[in-house]
Write a protein that holds these residues in place. Structure first.
Motif, PDB file in Angstrom:
ATOM      1  N   VAL A  51       0.829  -1.212   0.000  1.00 38.99           N
ATOM      2  CA  VAL A  51       0.000   0.000   0.000  1.00 38.99           C
ATOM      3  C   VAL A  51       0.864   1.264   0.000  1.00 38.99           C
ATOM      4  O   VAL A  51       2.084   1.192   0.112  1.00 38.99           O
ATOM      5  CB  VAL A  51      -0.919   0.045   1.253  1.00 38.99           C
ATOM      6  N   ARG A  52       0.225   2.433  -0.070  1.00 34.39           N
ATOM      7  CA  ARG A  52       0.961   3.696   0.056  1.00 34.39           C
ATOM      8  C   ARG A  52       1.390   3.862   1.505  1.00 34.39           C
ATOM      9  O   ARG A  52       0.654   3.512   2.423  1.00 34.39           O
ATOM     10  CB  ARG A  52       0.055   4.865  -0.345  1.00 34.39           C
ATOM     11  N   ASP A  53       2.567   4.439   1.691  1.00 37.34           N
ATOM     12  CA  ASP A  53       3.081   4.551   3.064  1.00 37.34           C
ATOM     13  C   ASP A  53       2.177   5.389   3.972  1.00 37.34           C
ATOM     14  O   ASP A  53       2.033   5.091   5.148  1.00 37.34           O
ATOM     15  CB  ASP A  53       4.533   5.071   3.077  1.00 37.34           C
ATOM     16  N   ASP A  54       1.502   6.400   3.388  1.00 37.04           N
ATOM     17  CA  ASP A  54       0.622   7.268   4.187  1.00 37.04           C
ATOM     18  C   ASP A  54      -0.494   6.480   4.864  1.00 37.04           C
ATOM     19  O   ASP A  54      -1.007   6.885   5.912  1.00 37.04           O
ATOM     20  CB  ASP A  54      -0.067   8.322   3.298  1.00 37.04           C
ATOM     21  N   ASP A  55      -0.896   5.375   4.240  1.00 37.49           N
ATOM     22  CA  ASP A  55      -2.046   4.616   4.749  1.00 37.49           C
ATOM     23  C   ASP A  55      -1.663   3.583   5.812  1.00 37.49           C
ATOM     24  O   ASP A  55      -2.536   3.058   6.503  1.00 37.49           O
ATOM     25  CB  ASP A  55      -2.752   3.896   3.585  1.00 37.49           C
ATOM     26  N   ASN A  73       8.182   8.990  10.688  1.00 39.33           N
ATOM     27  CA  ASN A  73       7.542  10.270  10.385  1.00 39.33           C
ATOM     28  C   ASN A  73       6.049  10.113  10.123  1.00 39.33           C
ATOM     29  O   ASN A  73       5.233  10.917  10.574  1.00 39.33           O
ATOM     30  CB  ASN A  73       8.224  10.939   9.174  1.00 39.33           C
ATOM     31  N   GLU A  74       5.670   9.032   9.408  1.00 35.26           N
ATOM     32  CA  GLU A  74       4.241   8.809   9.125  1.00 35.26           C
ATOM     33  C   GLU A  74       3.482   8.452  10.401  1.00 35.26           C
ATOM     34  O   GLU A  74       2.339   8.852  10.578  1.00 35.26           O
ATOM     35  CB  GLU A  74       4.070   7.691   8.082  1.00 35.26           C
ATOM     36  N   VAL A  75       4.126   7.687  11.272  1.00 33.67           N
ATOM     37  CA  VAL A  75       3.464   7.274  12.516  1.00 33.67           C
ATOM     38  C   VAL A  75       3.303   8.486  13.435  1.00 33.67           C
ATOM     39  O   VAL A  75       2.256   8.678  14.060  1.00 33.67           O
ATOM     40  CB  VAL A  75       4.265   6.164  13.242  1.00 33.67           C
TER      41      VAL A  75
HETATM   42 ZN    ZN Z   1       3.373   8.765   0.946  1.00 28.02          ZN
END
Ligand code: ZN
Ligand code: PRT
Length: 293
Positions: A51-55, A73-75
């Motif tokens: 999946v996309r990392d943002d999700d 960073n996303e977490v």
């Molecule tokens: Zn992303």
């Protein structure tokens, strides 16, 4: 079919190949084909969701997936900075994809301290983490969320400053910007939801043992050398881990031995030179593929 653990990884991007390589190092193999979003592993009870990392943080938080490999960073942005309760935990730091979230301004600006940002307009793809950082320091700024190319915002007169991911700093530099404050350091992490069934916990603990073996091996080296018996004590002082080396007699040379050791840090030329100065010869440093304690 028995219980299987579901792991989310980035489909295509900076973390994808390293994530797959880590799984391969753990002896876990997937048939990956273009367009497929779920792959099942035949030799381990694990399914991979691409999946996309943002999700990824959201999938783990909502238990659509059990574990995930994603940038810290996303977490920070999607989970830890929301101000809401969460059930996501960081299980392991994986050491790749290192970068930092930083505040940056036009090179010509004189920024004496964090107060400079008070009342300023800051463009970022990480609005919550940026706000949390500034609020903690009593700074109130207007944060404008933009999805990409954040670094062009000050040049276009759209913002006074940005907060963005930085690794080498080349992107900031080429856009006439300079870094002023680090909000946090980031790297890829393995995250999990804290509420897993006991069957899934058991699979995860098997997986973590393998991951630890790969991580430990990647930061260790196997060193072999010959040395006079009289030099053993001096050699032990050169490399951490040499306190308990394996010492093997050398046939035909009563006063010499072979010393073997796993050193817990990368061995550089300087270490090898110091070993030589301490009396070692024929020094061999080899990478280790796996370690199981
Ligand atoms: Zn992303
Ligand atoms: O499509 P998808 O949403 O999955 O991917 P993406 O485009 O959002 O992310 P991707 O693949 O670019 O990055 C994935 C992860 O890699 C990030 O979430 C970070 O955890 C990590 N990472 C490590 C980086 C960088 N280094 C990095 N340098 N992510 C982005 N950058 C960008 C940064 O945004 C800036 O534009 O690189 C530029 C700065 O690099 P330097 O070297 O010039 O400072």
């Amino acid at each position: 079919m028995g219980t299987r653990l579901r792991l989310a990884v980035q489909k295509s991007g900076r973390l994808s190949q390293k994530s797959i390589d880590l799984l391969k190092g753990c002896g876990i193999h997937f048939e990956m084909s273009k367009g497929r979003l779920i792959c099942s592993c035949e030799d381990f009870p694990l399914d991979l969701l691409l999946v996309r990392d943002d999700d990824i943080p959201g999938y783990i938080e909502n238990l659509a997936c059990d574990i995930g490999i994603v940038g810290l960073n996303e977490v920070e942005e999607k989970v830890f900075s929301t101000g809401e309760k969460y059930s996501t935990e960081i299980t392991r730091r994986l050491g790749f994809g290192k970068c930092r979230l930083s505040l940056a301004v036009n090179k010509g600006e004189k920024v004496s301290g964090i107060e400079w940002f008070h009342g300023k307009k800051i463009a970022s793809s990480y609005p919550r983490a940026t706000k949390k950082f500034l609020n903690k320091r009593g700074v109130k700024a207007e944060i404008v969320e933009i999805a990409g190319s954040v670094e062009i915002a000050p040049g276009m007169g759209f913002a006074d400053a940005i907060s963005d991911l930085v690794s080498s700093g080349a992107t900031l530099h080429s856009n006439g910007l300079k870094e002023t404050h680090t909000i946090f350091e980031s790297e890829s992490v393995l995250i999990r939801n804290e509420k897993l069934s006991s069957e899934k916990e058991e699979i995860l603990s098997r997986l973590l043992k393998r991951i630890d073996g790969v991580l430990k091996a990647s930061t260790s080296k196997y060193i072999m050398m010959n040395a006079p018996k009289s030099a053993i004590e001096d050699i032990k002082k050169v490399v951490p881990g040499l306190e308990e080396p394996t010492i093997v007699p050398l046939s035909g040379a009563d006063d010499k031995v072979a010393i073997h050791v796993v050193a817990p840090e990368s061995v550089f030329w300087e270490t090898m030179e110091n070993l030589k100065l301490a009396g070692a010869s024929s020094i061999l440093v080899v990478p280790i593929e796996k370690i199981l304690d």
